[in-house]
Design a protein around this motif. Structure first.
Motif, PDB file in Angstrom:
ATOM      1  N   ARG A  96       0.826  -1.210   0.000  1.00  0.00           N
ATOM      2  CA  ARG A  96       0.000   0.000   0.000  1.00  0.00           C
ATOM      3  C   ARG A  96       0.857   1.255   0.000  1.00  0.00           C
ATOM      4  NH1 ARG A  96      -5.331   0.823   3.889  1.00  0.00           N
ATOM      5  NH2 ARG A  96      -6.401   2.300   2.510  1.00  0.00           N
ATOM      6  N   TRP A  97       2.099   1.137   0.455  1.00  0.00           N
ATOM      7  CA  TRP A  97       2.988   2.295   0.496  1.00  0.00           C
ATOM      8  C   TRP A  97       3.401   2.737  -0.900  1.00  0.00           C
ATOM      9  CZ3 TRP A  97       2.802   4.759   4.786  1.00  0.00           C
ATOM     10  CH2 TRP A  97       2.535   4.070   5.970  1.00  0.00           C
ATOM     11  N   ALA A 291      -7.819  11.286   2.412  1.00  0.00           N
ATOM     12  CA  ALA A 291      -8.168  10.757   1.090  1.00  0.00           C
ATOM     13  C   ALA A 291      -7.573   9.371   0.875  1.00  0.00           C
ATOM     14  CB  ALA A 291      -7.680  11.718   0.007  1.00  0.00           C
ATOM     15  N   LEU A 292      -6.360   9.148   1.370  1.00  0.00           N
ATOM     16  CA  LEU A 292      -5.743   7.818   1.259  1.00  0.00           C
ATOM     17  C   LEU A 292      -6.514   6.791   2.085  1.00  0.00           C
ATOM     18  CD1 LEU A 292      -1.963   8.764   1.451  1.00  0.00           C
ATOM     19  CD2 LEU A 292      -3.075   7.581  -0.454  1.00  0.00           C
ATOM     20  N   ALA A 293      -6.941   7.186   3.270  1.00  0.00           N
ATOM     21  CA  ALA A 293      -7.696   6.262   4.120  1.00  0.00           C
ATOM     22  C   ALA A 293      -9.059   5.936   3.530  1.00  0.00           C
ATOM     23  CB  ALA A 293      -7.862   6.858   5.518  1.00  0.00           C
ATOM     24  N   VAL A 294      -9.609   6.863   2.753  1.00  0.00           N
ATOM     25  CA  VAL A 294     -10.935   6.648   2.168  1.00  0.00           C
ATOM     26  C   VAL A 294     -10.851   5.886   0.849  1.00  0.00           C
ATOM     27  CG1 VAL A 294     -12.945   7.814   1.168  1.00  0.00           C
ATOM     28  CG2 VAL A 294     -11.943   8.659   3.293  1.00  0.00           C
ATOM     29  N   ALA A 295      -9.917   6.285  -0.022  1.00  0.00           N
ATOM     30  CA  ALA A 295      -9.910   5.763  -1.396  1.00  0.00           C
ATOM     31  C   ALA A 295      -8.639   5.017  -1.761  1.00  0.00           C
ATOM     32  CB  ALA A 295     -10.107   6.920  -2.378  1.00  0.00           C
ATOM     33  N   GLY A 296      -7.787   4.713  -0.803  1.00  0.00           N
ATOM     34  CA  GLY A 296      -6.493   4.131  -1.134  1.00  0.00           C
ATOM     35  C   GLY A 296      -6.466   2.637  -1.317  1.00  0.00           C
ATOM     36  N   ASP A 297      -7.597   1.966  -1.142  1.00  0.00           N
ATOM     37  CA  ASP A 297      -7.607   0.512  -1.299  1.00  0.00           C
ATOM     38  C   ASP A 297      -8.487   0.120  -2.476  1.00  0.00           C
ATOM     39  OD1 ASP A 297      -9.939   1.372  -0.084  1.00  0.00           O
ATOM     40  OD2 ASP A 297     -10.310  -0.582   0.841  1.00  0.00           O
ATOM     41  N   ALA A 298      -8.242  -1.080  -3.007  1.00  0.00           N
ATOM     42  CA  ALA A 298      -9.045  -1.592  -4.120  1.00  0.00           C
ATOM     43  C   ALA A 298     -10.366  -2.117  -3.581  1.00  0.00           C
ATOM     44  CB  ALA A 298      -8.288  -2.701  -4.847  1.00  0.00           C
ATOM     45  N   ARG A 299     -11.448  -1.663  -4.183  1.00  0.00           N
ATOM     46  CA  ARG A 299     -12.784  -2.085  -3.760  1.00  0.00           C
ATOM     47  C   ARG A 299     -13.556  -2.586  -4.957  1.00  0.00           C
ATOM     48  NH1 ARG A 299     -14.416   0.138   1.199  1.00  0.00           N
ATOM     49  NH2 ARG A 299     -16.311  -1.085   0.855  1.00  0.00           N
ATOM     50  N   VAL A 350      -5.704   9.400  13.300  1.00  0.00           N
ATOM     51  CA  VAL A 350      -6.836   8.522  12.974  1.00  0.00           C
ATOM     52  C   VAL A 350      -6.722   8.014  11.539  1.00  0.00           C
ATOM     53  CG1 VAL A 350      -9.333   8.433  12.672  1.00  0.00           C
ATOM     54  CG2 VAL A 350      -8.362   9.592  14.662  1.00  0.00           C
ATOM     55  N   ALA A 351      -6.424   8.919  10.607  1.00  0.00           N
ATOM     56  CA  ALA A 351      -6.295   8.507   9.204  1.00  0.00           C
ATOM     57  C   ALA A 351      -5.126   7.545   9.021  1.00  0.00           C
ATOM     58  CB  ALA A 351      -6.111   9.739   8.322  1.00  0.00           C
ATOM     59  N   THR A 352      -4.016   7.798   9.708  1.00  0.00           N
ATOM     60  CA  THR A 352      -2.855   6.900   9.617  1.00  0.00           C
ATOM     61  C   THR A 352      -3.190   5.518  10.156  1.00  0.00           C
ATOM     62  OG1 THR A 352      -1.362   8.792   9.857  1.00  0.00           O
ATOM     63  CG2 THR A 352      -0.445   6.615  10.279  1.00  0.00           C
ATOM     64  N   TRP A 353      -3.964   5.463  11.222  1.00  0.00           N
ATOM     65  CA  TRP A 353      -4.366   4.166  11.776  1.00  0.00           C
ATOM     66  C   TRP A 353      -5.187   3.371  10.757  1.00  0.00           C
ATOM     67  CZ3 TRP A 353      -9.219   2.081  12.912  1.00  0.00           C
ATOM     68  CH2 TRP A 353      -9.205   0.882  13.624  1.00  0.00           C
ATOM     69  N   PHE A 354      -6.091   4.045  10.051  1.00  0.00           N
ATOM     70  CA  PHE A 354      -6.870   3.358   9.021  1.00  0.00           C
ATOM     71  C   PHE A 354      -5.961   2.831   7.914  1.00  0.00           C
ATOM     72  CE2 PHE A 354     -10.596   5.409  10.864  1.00  0.00           C
ATOM     73  CZ  PHE A 354     -11.597   4.486  10.622  1.00  0.00           C
ATOM     74  N   ILE A 355      -4.967   3.625   7.536  1.00  0.00           N
ATOM     75  CA  ILE A 355      -4.075   3.211   6.448  1.00  0.00           C
ATOM     76  C   ILE A 355      -3.207   2.031   6.873  1.00  0.00           C
ATOM     77  CG2 ILE A 355      -2.158   3.955   4.983  1.00  0.00           C
ATOM     78  CD1 ILE A 355      -3.320   6.795   5.130  1.00  0.00           C
ATOM     79  N   MET A 361     -11.706   4.181   5.642  1.00  0.00           N
ATOM     80  CA  MET A 361     -12.451   5.207   6.375  1.00  0.00           C
ATOM     81  C   MET A 361     -13.710   5.551   5.586  1.00  0.00           C
ATOM     82  SD  MET A 361     -11.242   9.064   7.489  1.00  0.00           S
ATOM     83  CE  MET A 361      -9.929   8.483   8.569  1.00  0.00           C
ATOM     84  N   GLU A 362     -14.844   5.359   6.211  1.00  0.00           N
ATOM     85  CA  GLU A 362     -16.119   5.621   5.551  1.00  0.00           C
ATOM     86  C   GLU A 362     -17.055   6.334   6.505  1.00  0.00           C
ATOM     87  OE1 GLU A 362     -17.021   2.241   2.325  1.00  0.00           O
ATOM     88  OE2 GLU A 362     -17.019   1.488   4.369  1.00  0.00           O
ATOM     89  N   LEU A 363     -18.055   6.958   5.927  1.00  0.00           N
ATOM     90  CA  LEU A 363     -19.106   7.550   6.738  1.00  0.00           C
ATOM     91  C   LEU A 363     -19.954   6.437   7.339  1.00  0.00           C
ATOM     92  CD1 LEU A 363     -20.252  10.471   4.389  1.00  0.00           C
ATOM     93  CD2 LEU A 363     -18.794  10.635   6.410  1.00  0.00           C
ATOM     94  N   PRO A 364     -20.658   6.696   8.434  1.00  0.00           N
ATOM     95  CA  PRO A 364     -21.512   5.664   9.035  1.00  0.00           C
ATOM     96  C   PRO A 364     -22.489   5.074   8.019  1.00  0.00           C
ATOM     97  CG  PRO A 364     -21.333   7.546  10.502  1.00  0.00           C
ATOM     98  CD  PRO A 364     -20.654   7.937   9.224  1.00  0.00           C
ATOM     99  N   VAL A 365     -22.808   3.795   8.204  1.00  0.00           N
ATOM    100  CA  VAL A 365     -23.682   3.097   7.256  1.00  0.00           C
ATOM    101  C   VAL A 365     -25.032   3.795   7.127  1.00  0.00           C
ATOM    102  CG1 VAL A 365     -24.833   0.911   6.766  1.00  0.00           C
ATOM    103  CG2 VAL A 365     -22.531   0.912   7.746  1.00  0.00           C
ATOM    104  N   ALA A 366     -25.566   4.270   8.243  1.00  0.00           N
ATOM    105  CA  ALA A 366     -26.869   4.947   8.201  1.00  0.00           C
ATOM    106  C   ALA A 366     -26.798   6.191   7.325  1.00  0.00           C
ATOM    107  CB  ALA A 366     -27.312   5.313   9.616  1.00  0.00           C
ATOM    108  N   TRP A 367     -25.689   6.933   7.438  1.00  0.00           N
ATOM    109  CA  TRP A 367     -25.521   8.119   6.596  1.00  0.00           C
ATOM    110  C   TRP A 367     -25.419   7.720   5.128  1.00  0.00           C
ATOM    111  CZ3 TRP A 367     -21.588  11.929   9.283  1.00  0.00           C
ATOM    112  CH2 TRP A 367     -22.047  12.175  10.581  1.00  0.00           C
ATOM    113  N   ALA A 368     -24.656   6.673   4.874  1.00  0.00           N
ATOM    114  CA  ALA A 368     -24.478   6.221   3.492  1.00  0.00           C
ATOM    115  C   ALA A 368     -25.804   5.788   2.884  1.00  0.00           C
ATOM    116  CB  ALA A 368     -23.470   5.076   3.445  1.00  0.00           C
TER     117      ALA A 368
END
Length: 400
Positions: A96-97, A291-299, A350-355, A361-368
């Motif tokens: 991921r780096w 942004a990396l924590a939100v979109a940095g992985d393959a989905r 917090v963002a580094t922990w997700f990475i 990192m996503e918004l709560p499911v209810a919000w989504a």
């Protein structure tokens, strides 16, 4: 830097520059429109107006750069995921780096740029801006001696010159003065002239009348042969340049003058401004990590979730709001200075922990779910509305 990393950085840089230019243009336009009165009220040239407008840019750069960066990173990684490029990188065994390094290098460059503008360019631009505005408002002679124009000199004070006569005399002088509480004064003189004696400037009016009307409706008329209207007070008040903490250089904020009137009244503002300058540059790094924590992985495309760009911007806006809130409170409560630094530090952690933990990192499911349903209802309603108008247009043509 590897070929893949250069590729990611090149794509992110292109989107970043495009987003930065457009965002700067929008914010700059709103700021410029708020200062259009410099031309309309004080009669300054268009060149002076654009000079003032250009000096606004350094003040908005540190605010705009982080948001342009979060848009660039989220959009680039989202596009790479849509093209299955992130999945290919994972399948090829890339860590991921490989994605993190070029993005953070770009974020570091943006942070250095923001720090340089915020602490080097912006204070001088603000000082020059205030000097231009003060000088334009102090130039009452050029303001007054304009035939047929109704000009605002001060709050509640307006003046009009009918014509310019030979020997620097003025004709058809009209003055409306509502500054006195409970009364309105109107001066009219057939002729007059502006007399200068050192720093004193007086509008000498000849052969005229003064109408004084009270709130009760009482009206009195006074005729005069000559009447002197002092303009010196407005000249001195307009020409004084009051520099606020935002206008001061970083060196001055570190060691303000004890004779500074603003510092004597509100010393906390200087410390708050200094803390904000030393923390504001870090938001480029913070937003890049978000942004990396939100979109940095393959989905998978089958997974229903809010677009990463929307999620990244929403989280970034919330973090930046916390930063502005802390900075505003620090003006009066010095303890909020800890929060000024704490907001970017905690958000980065917090963002580094997700990475590091390979989480998204996503918004709560209810919000989504709510946002997805709202978008669906809006799309269905818009389609139905367009269909209704299309049918109405077709029926109208058939009837014709």
């Amino acid at each position: 830097m590897k070929v893949v990393e250069r590729y990611i950085m090149r794509r992110a840089l292109a989107v970043f520059l495009a987003a930065l230019i457009w965002t700067l243009a929008i914010v700059w336009t709103t700021q410029v429109l708020a200062r259009i009165d410099l031309v309309t009220d004080s009669g300054q040239s268009v060149l002076t107006f654009f000079e003032v407008a250009a000096l606004i840019i350094p003040s908005i750069v540190p605010i705009v750069v982080p948001f342009a960066l979060v848009v660039a990173v989220a959009q680039t990684l989202s596009a790479m995921n849509s093209d299955s490029e992130l999945a290919v990188l994972n399948a090829a065994g890339a860590s991921r780096w490989t994605i993190v390094r070029p993005i953070m290098f770009l974020a570091l460059a943006a942070s250095i740029f923001s720090f340089a503008v915020d602490n080097g360019v912006d204070p001088y631009a603000r000082q020059k801006n205030r000097e231009l505005v003060a000088s334009s408002r102090a130039d009452l002679l050029s303001l007054i001696i304009q035939e047929g124009t109704f000009r605002k000199i001060d709050d509640g004070l307006f003046l009009q010159i009918g014509e310019r006569l030979p020997d620097n005399r003025l004709g058809g002088i009209f003055v409306a003065d509502s500054r006195e509480e409970g009364a309105n004064l109107i001066y009219y003189a057939k002729t007059g002239a502006i007399i200068e004696n050192g720093d004193e400037k007086v509008l000498m009016m000849n052969d005229g009348v003064i109408h004084r009307e009270t709130l009760a409706g009482d009206l009195s008329v006074i005729r005069f042969t000559s009447y002197a209207f002092d303009l010196s007070a407005f000249m001195s008040a307009s020409s004084d340049v009051l520099l606020l903490p935002k206008d001061r250089t970083t060196q001055y904020l570190l060691n303000p003058s004890p004779n500074d009137k603003v510092f004597q009244k509100k010393p906390n503002k200087y410390l708050a401004e200094l803390n904000q300058r030393f923390s504001e540059w870090s938001y480029s790094l913070v937003f890049a990590l978000i942004a990396l924590a939100v979109a940095g992985d393959a989905r998978s495309h089958r997974e229903a979730r809010i677009h990463p760009l929307i999620t990244s911007i929403a989280i970034a806006l919330f973090v930046r709001w916390l930063g502005f809130f802390a900075a505003g409170k620090a003006d009066n409560v010095p303890q909020y200075a800890y929060m000024v630094y704490g907001v970017p530090i905690v958000a980065s952690a917090v963002a580094t922990w997700f990475i590091v933990s390979n989480r998204t990192m996503e918004l709560p499911v209810a919000w989504a779910d709510w946002m997805t349903n709202f978008a669906g209802r809006f799309s269905d309603g818009w389609s139905a509305l367009k269909l209704r108008f299309a049918r109405r247009g077709a029926s109208g043509q058939g009837a014709g």
